[in-house]
Design an enzyme around this catalytic site. Structure first.
Site, PDB file in Angstrom:
ATOM      1  N   CYS A  89       0.854  -1.200   0.000  1.00  0.00           N
ATOM      2  CA  CYS A  89       0.000   0.000   0.000  1.00  0.00           C
ATOM      3  C   CYS A  89       0.895   1.257   0.000  1.00  0.00           C
ATOM      4  CB  CYS A  89      -0.889  -0.006   1.236  1.00  0.00           C
ATOM      5  SG  CYS A  89      -1.839   1.513   1.382  1.00  0.00           S
TER       6      CYS A  89
ATOM      7  N   HIS B  87       3.043  -8.100  13.968  1.00  0.00           N
ATOM      8  CA  HIS B  87       2.231  -7.904  12.767  1.00  0.00           C
ATOM      9  C   HIS B  87       3.158  -7.786  11.553  1.00  0.00           C
ATOM     10  CE1 HIS B  87      -0.466  -6.086   9.856  1.00  0.00           C
ATOM     11  NE2 HIS B  87      -1.469  -6.507  10.604  1.00  0.00           N
TER      12      HIS B  87
ATOM     13  N   GLU C 268       3.045  -6.048   8.948  1.00  0.00           N
ATOM     14  CA  GLU C 268       3.343  -4.663   8.515  1.00  0.00           C
ATOM     15  C   GLU C 268       4.485  -4.076   9.343  1.00  0.00           C
ATOM     16  OE1 GLU C 268       0.064  -1.709   8.449  1.00  0.00           O
ATOM     17  OE2 GLU C 268       1.604  -0.260   9.003  1.00  0.00           O
TER      18      GLU C 268
ATOM     19  N   SER D 234     -10.527 -12.623  10.819  1.00  0.00           N
ATOM     20  CA  SER D 234     -10.110 -11.230  10.624  1.00  0.00           C
ATOM     21  C   SER D 234     -10.412 -10.405  11.872  1.00  0.00           C
ATOM     22  CB  SER D 234     -10.845 -10.660   9.398  1.00  0.00           C
ATOM     23  OG  SER D 234     -11.087  -9.295   9.544  1.00  0.00           O
TER      24      SER D 234
ATOM     25  N   ASN E 146     -10.159  -7.170  12.337  1.00  0.00           N
ATOM     26  CA  ASN E 146     -10.906  -5.925  12.114  1.00  0.00           C
ATOM     27  C   ASN E 146     -12.383  -6.218  11.909  1.00  0.00           C
ATOM     28  OD1 ASN E 146     -11.788  -5.156   9.155  1.00  0.00           O
ATOM     29  ND2 ASN E 146      -9.922  -6.348   8.942  1.00  0.00           N
TER      30      ASN E 146
HETATM   31 FE1  F3S Z   1      -3.431   0.960   3.025  1.00  0.00          FE
HETATM   32 FE2  F3S Z   1      -4.900   1.965   4.893  1.00  0.00          FE
HETATM   33 FE3  F3S Z   1      -5.693  -0.148   3.654  1.00  0.00          FE
HETATM   34  S1  F3S Z   1      -2.726   1.746   4.941  1.00  0.00           S
HETATM   35  S2  F3S Z   1      -3.845  -1.205   3.097  1.00  0.00           S
HETATM   36  S3  F3S Z   1      -5.430   1.875   2.755  1.00  0.00           S
HETATM   37  S4  F3S Z   1      -5.935   0.251   5.830  1.00  0.00           S
END
Ligand code: F3S
Length: 287
Positions: A102, A130, A132, A226, A228
């Site tokens: 992203c 995580h 990320e 998930s 979230n």
């Molecule tokens: Fe990017 Fe925000 Fe989705 S960082 S992957 S747009 S939650």
């Protein structure tokens, strides 16, 4: 009977972009072996569909070495991103890399790389396990510190001859981030705070809460794994007692005897549009 679907339901911008890139590869590169570095999203349905299209999710580092031997491989990096070391390893192993990180996460990689090269110590606020955060850590040229709570600020070995840069995992809670940053700033060191939280999650939660507070029945669509989506379910249930958490239309079991005037639908970040549409169509026709 009326139906309200959250505008923010389903894929965020970054995930949509990554899934579209995978689909594109599956169509355009049929003569190559297409892989994703881990499941592209936390949704079994989507991952199964991609498998059927010939896109495989790599499960381990060892698997990479085996795959590399066959050659002609394409590796798609998912929206969470990966560390520089892992990316370099893929290149060494001969993978053609399609980077679907992203852009908001990419921006963090650049920030921590530039700031750590400039001599600042990096503090990442997020969950160290995580993917990320693991990826972000891997773009720092010096060892970063990762903290998740206000209490952990006390454990950072601050030094007044050094300067610091603070970033956050994109999905970190805004209020918790503010509290932690306040505490760090209060200590009086040279700190550059870069707010890297993405609003997509917050906006989805805000809109879902708002809809759930108005409807008689609320439907939350998301993968059971998930986090979230589970969070979205909790938020909606606080507002609407008759909230249902489903993965696909098959799980939906509504009480048709109840008088329902208004139904709300929302979905977690890894729910594809086609599942949302199936549920919408079912509720419109059969309810
Ligand atoms: Fe990017 Fe925000 Fe989705 S960082 S992957 S747009 S939650």
């Amino acid at each position: 009977m009326e139906l309200i679907t959250a505008k923010s339901a389903g894929f965020c911008f970054g995930v949509k972009k990554a899934v579209d890139m995978v689909m594109q590869q599956a169509v355009e590169n049929k003569d190559k072996h297409i892989y994703t570095y881990g499941p592209i999203i936390h949704n079994e349905e989507v991952v199964k569909k991609l498998e059927a299209e010939g896109v495989h999710a790599v499960a381990s580092e060892e698997e990479l070495e085996t795959i590399a031997k066959q050659g002609n491989n394409v590796m798609i990096i998912r929206s969470h991103g990966i560390s520089k070391k892992k990316q370099d390893r893929l290149t060494e192993l001969g993978f053609e890399i399609i980077d679907a990180t992203c852009p908001f996460v990419k921006r963090i990689h650049k920030t921590v790389m530039d700031e750590s090269k400039a001599g600042r110590n990096i503090i990442i606020i997020g969950n160290r396990n995580h993917p990320e955060v693991e990826g972000i850590m891997g773009w720092c040229v010096s060892e970063p510190t990762v903290i998740e709570t206000e209490e952990e600020v006390d454990k950072i070995p601050f030094d007044n001859t050094k300067s610091y840069c603070v970033v956050a995992q994109t999905t970190f809670n805004h209020n918790k981030f503010k509290e932690i940053v306040e505490k760090i700033k209060h200590l009086g060191y040279d700190v550059n705070v870069v707010t890297t939280i993405c609003n997509a999650t917050y906006e989805r939660q805000r809109e879902s809460r708002d809809i759930a507070s108005k409807v008689d029945t609320m439907i939350v669509i998301g993968d059971t794994h998930s986090s979230n989506s589970k969070k979205l379910f909790e938020i909606c249930r606080e507002e609407c007692e008759d909230t249902h958490f489903i993965q696909t239309l098959d799980d939906l079991n509504l009480d048709l005897t109840k008088s329902v005037r208004l139904v709300g639908i929302t979905a977690g970040a890894s729910t594809p549009d086609y599942i949302i549409e199936e549920v919408q169509n079912y509720v419109r026709v059969d309810f």
